[in-house]
Write a protein that holds these residues in place. Structure first.
Motif, PDB file in Angstrom:
ATOM      1  N   ARG A  75       0.648  -1.003  -0.024  1.00 26.66           N
ATOM      2  CA  ARG A  75      -0.013   0.177  -0.071  1.00 26.66           C
ATOM      3  C   ARG A  75       0.825   1.225   0.002  1.00 26.66           C
ATOM      4  O   ARG A  75       0.382   2.258  -0.717  1.00 26.66           O
ATOM      5  CB  ARG A  75      -1.016  -0.045   1.084  1.00 26.66           C
ATOM      6  N   GLY A 132     -11.991  -9.562   3.259  1.00 25.73           N
ATOM      7  CA  GLY A 132     -12.453  -8.167   3.187  1.00 25.73           C
ATOM      8  C   GLY A 132     -12.011  -7.354   4.521  1.00 25.73           C
ATOM      9  O   GLY A 132     -11.640  -6.378   4.615  1.00 25.73           O
ATOM     10  N   THR A 133     -11.939  -8.176   5.835  1.00 29.66           N
ATOM     11  CA  THR A 133     -11.551  -7.541   6.916  1.00 29.66           C
ATOM     12  C   THR A 133      -9.924  -7.488   6.849  1.00 29.66           C
ATOM     13  O   THR A 133      -9.510  -6.249   7.241  1.00 29.66           O
ATOM     14  CB  THR A 133     -11.930  -8.801   8.061  1.00 29.66           C
ATOM     15  N   SER A 151      -9.400  -4.361   4.849  1.00 31.28           N
ATOM     16  CA  SER A 151      -9.795  -3.128   5.536  1.00 31.28           C
ATOM     17  C   SER A 151      -8.467  -2.695   6.429  1.00 31.28           C
ATOM     18  O   SER A 151      -8.257  -1.722   6.760  1.00 31.28           O
ATOM     19  CB  SER A 151     -10.912  -3.439   6.108  1.00 31.28           C
ATOM     20  N   PHE A 188      -7.050  -1.132   2.509  1.00 34.04           N
ATOM     21  CA  PHE A 188      -7.860  -1.319   1.122  1.00 34.04           C
ATOM     22  C   PHE A 188      -9.071  -1.505   1.656  1.00 34.04           C
ATOM     23  O   PHE A 188      -9.756  -1.780   2.433  1.00 34.04           O
ATOM     24  CB  PHE A 188      -6.978  -2.265   0.516  1.00 34.04           C
ATOM     25  N   THR A 189      -9.733  -1.149   0.286  1.00 34.66           N
ATOM     26  CA  THR A 189     -11.222  -1.367   0.256  1.00 34.66           C
ATOM     27  C   THR A 189     -11.451  -2.490  -0.555  1.00 34.66           C
ATOM     28  O   THR A 189     -10.893  -2.285  -2.021  1.00 34.66           O
ATOM     29  CB  THR A 189     -12.109  -0.122  -0.054  1.00 34.66           C
ATOM     30  N   SER A 244     -13.298  -4.195  -3.686  1.00 31.76           N
ATOM     31  CA  SER A 244     -14.140  -3.444  -4.967  1.00 31.76           C
ATOM     32  C   SER A 244     -14.944  -4.701  -5.137  1.00 31.76           C
ATOM     33  O   SER A 244     -16.217  -4.776  -5.339  1.00 31.76           O
ATOM     34  CB  SER A 244     -13.394  -2.996  -5.826  1.00 31.76           C
ATOM     35  N   ALA A 249      -8.824  -4.612  -5.115  1.00 29.22           N
ATOM     36  CA  ALA A 249      -8.914  -3.826  -3.998  1.00 29.22           C
ATOM     37  C   ALA A 249      -8.520  -2.429  -4.489  1.00 29.22           C
ATOM     38  O   ALA A 249      -7.746  -2.399  -5.438  1.00 29.22           O
ATOM     39  CB  ALA A 249      -8.422  -4.300  -2.966  1.00 29.22           C
ATOM     40  N   HIS A 250      -8.857  -1.217  -3.982  1.00 30.06           N
ATOM     41  CA  HIS A 250      -8.156  -0.124  -4.157  1.00 30.06           C
ATOM     42  C   HIS A 250      -7.692   0.608  -2.804  1.00 30.06           C
ATOM     43  O   HIS A 250      -8.236   0.304  -1.823  1.00 30.06           O
ATOM     44  CB  HIS A 250      -8.872   1.006  -4.912  1.00 30.06           C
ATOM     45  N   ALA A 302      -7.764   2.785   0.523  1.00 27.37           N
ATOM     46  CA  ALA A 302      -8.549   3.234   1.038  1.00 27.37           C
ATOM     47  C   ALA A 302      -8.346   4.539   1.431  1.00 27.37           C
ATOM     48  O   ALA A 302      -9.350   5.493   2.030  1.00 27.37           O
ATOM     49  CB  ALA A 302      -9.165   2.556   2.315  1.00 27.37           C
ATOM     50  N   TRP A 303      -7.145   5.221   1.398  1.00 26.22           N
ATOM     51  CA  TRP A 303      -6.861   6.838   1.728  1.00 26.22           C
ATOM     52  C   TRP A 303      -5.717   6.991   0.667  1.00 26.22           C
ATOM     53  O   TRP A 303      -5.068   6.540   0.074  1.00 26.22           O
ATOM     54  CB  TRP A 303      -6.488   6.505   3.113  1.00 26.22           C
TER      55      TRP A 303
END
Length: 365
Positions: free
Chosen positions: A289, A336-337, A340, A344-345, A347, A361-362, A364-365
């Motif tokens: 990330r 997903g957890t 996160s 990441f989120t 998608s 995923a992309h 998250a910030w």
């Protein structure tokens, strides 16, 4: 000449056939005595060792040059003819190799994958699974279940990846096995996802780079970066001039716990996070990330455990992770957890005809 790559069937058809197969197998187990059904399942371990023996002996490579009579094949392989007949009797009965009316043996659609030069070759994977190292570790599955930990530190004094780095005979065999796994999935991945939408793809923990080089060959407009430890990519570095990708593929080295190349439009991690605990997987993903631009995409290629109770390859490989690594296979919620917590989120999850899914995923910030 290597066999042609298999065509990828439509996903709904593949899933329907899988459910039908599982239903027939469940019906068989229901209508035979329970102890017989259990014995039949347990003896599949004999079949797996027989497949590994065929890979070790090079039977498929010999038959790739044409059908052989048993005596001729035994002489060519340097093995006992009677024992070879007995091995092939079992394999033929499961549709692995064929026996002709004249008594000779020949390849078929399944045994093509045992060829060292096959379009999809699993020979090195079966050599790894059939190795004394792997068999010894799986012999301690009960210990792994008792402790919840990999058996490597107790048996070898170190975890698997440390052992593979210092014992290159096993390390090289494992790297070739993982290359075989990449060859197994490339067609299904390309059928399910458009990798051509990205300008540069960075393959994190790429091993010998087989997946990314296949993607680049089939998607001429994109560039790629292979990233792994120096000893892992050393062979690829020597092969790079012969791949015809010198202007589109670069190699960078390092540990994904510490750093990752910058500037990619997509970051690809195939069968990486399942090797590690949640804490270590989060550390890897956070490192990636930090290297990513906000518009970049993360592509995890992994097994997503299904919610159904039918047999699934992920339930086997989950125990492989228990025995030989610190990781696990995960379901959609767990992914997903994990994503996160790592910044990441998630998608979407794109299923493929094979056992793997693509988790996009992309940041998250």
């Amino acid at each position: 000449m290597a066999s042609a790559a298999p065509k990828v069937p439509p996903l709904p058809l593949a899933r329907a056939v899988g459910r039908f197969r599982d239903g027939l197998a469940a019906l068989h187990r229901r209508f035979v005595p329970g102890h017989i059904a259990l014995l039949e399942l347990h003896m599949m371990g004999f079949l797996s060792q027989s497949i590994s023996a065929a890979a070790q002996l090079g039977i498929a490579d010999a038959l790739a040059r044409g059908p052989r009579q048993p005596g001729e094949l035994a002489r060519e392989l340097g093995v006992d003819e009677d024992a070879l007949r007995r091995l092939l009797r079992l394999l033929v009965s499961f549709g692995i190799f064929e026996q002709r009316r004249d008594g000779g043996y020949q390849l078929n659609r399944m045994s093509q994958a045992l060829r060292s030069d096959g379009a999809v070759s699993l020979r090195d994977l079966f050599l790894f699974f059939g190795s004394e190292y792997h068999r010894t570790h799986w012999g301690h599955l009960a210990d792994a279940v008792r402790t919840g930990k990999s058996v490597g530190p107790a048996l070898d004094g170190m975890d698997f990846f440390e052992y593979a780095a210092t014992n290159r005979e096993i390390g090289d065999l494992f790297d070739r096995a993982m290359t075989a796994v990449s060859g197994l999935s490339v067609d299904t991945l390309l059928a399910a996802y458009d990798f051509g939408q990205f300008g540069t793809i960075v393959d994190i923990g790429a091993g010998q780079g087989s997946l990314l080089t296949d993607i680049l060959r089939r998607t001429p407009a994109i560039h790629g970066v292979v990233f792994d430890l120096p000893e892992v990519v050393a062979e690829l570095s020597m092969q790079l001039p012969d791949l015809g990708l010198a202007d589109r593929l670069t190699i960078e080295t390092g540990s994904f716990f510490d750093t990752a190349p910058k500037g990619g439009d997509a970051y690809l991690l195939k069968h990486i996070v399942h090797d590690w605990s949640d804490a270590d997987a989060e550390r890897i993903l956070r490192t990636v990330r930090e290297a990513m631009d906000p518009a970049a995409r993360l592509l995890l290629i992994d097994i997503v455990l299904p919610e159904h109770g039918r047999p699934h390859v992920g339930k086997f490989t989950d125990l492989e992770m228990l025995v030989n690594a610190t990781g696990r296979e995960r379901d959609a919620h767990s992914f997903g957890t994990l994503l996160s917590r790592s910044g990441f989120t998630l998608s979407r999850i794109i299923p493929t005809v094979g056992p793997d899914s693509i988790l996009e995923a992309h940041p998250a910030w």
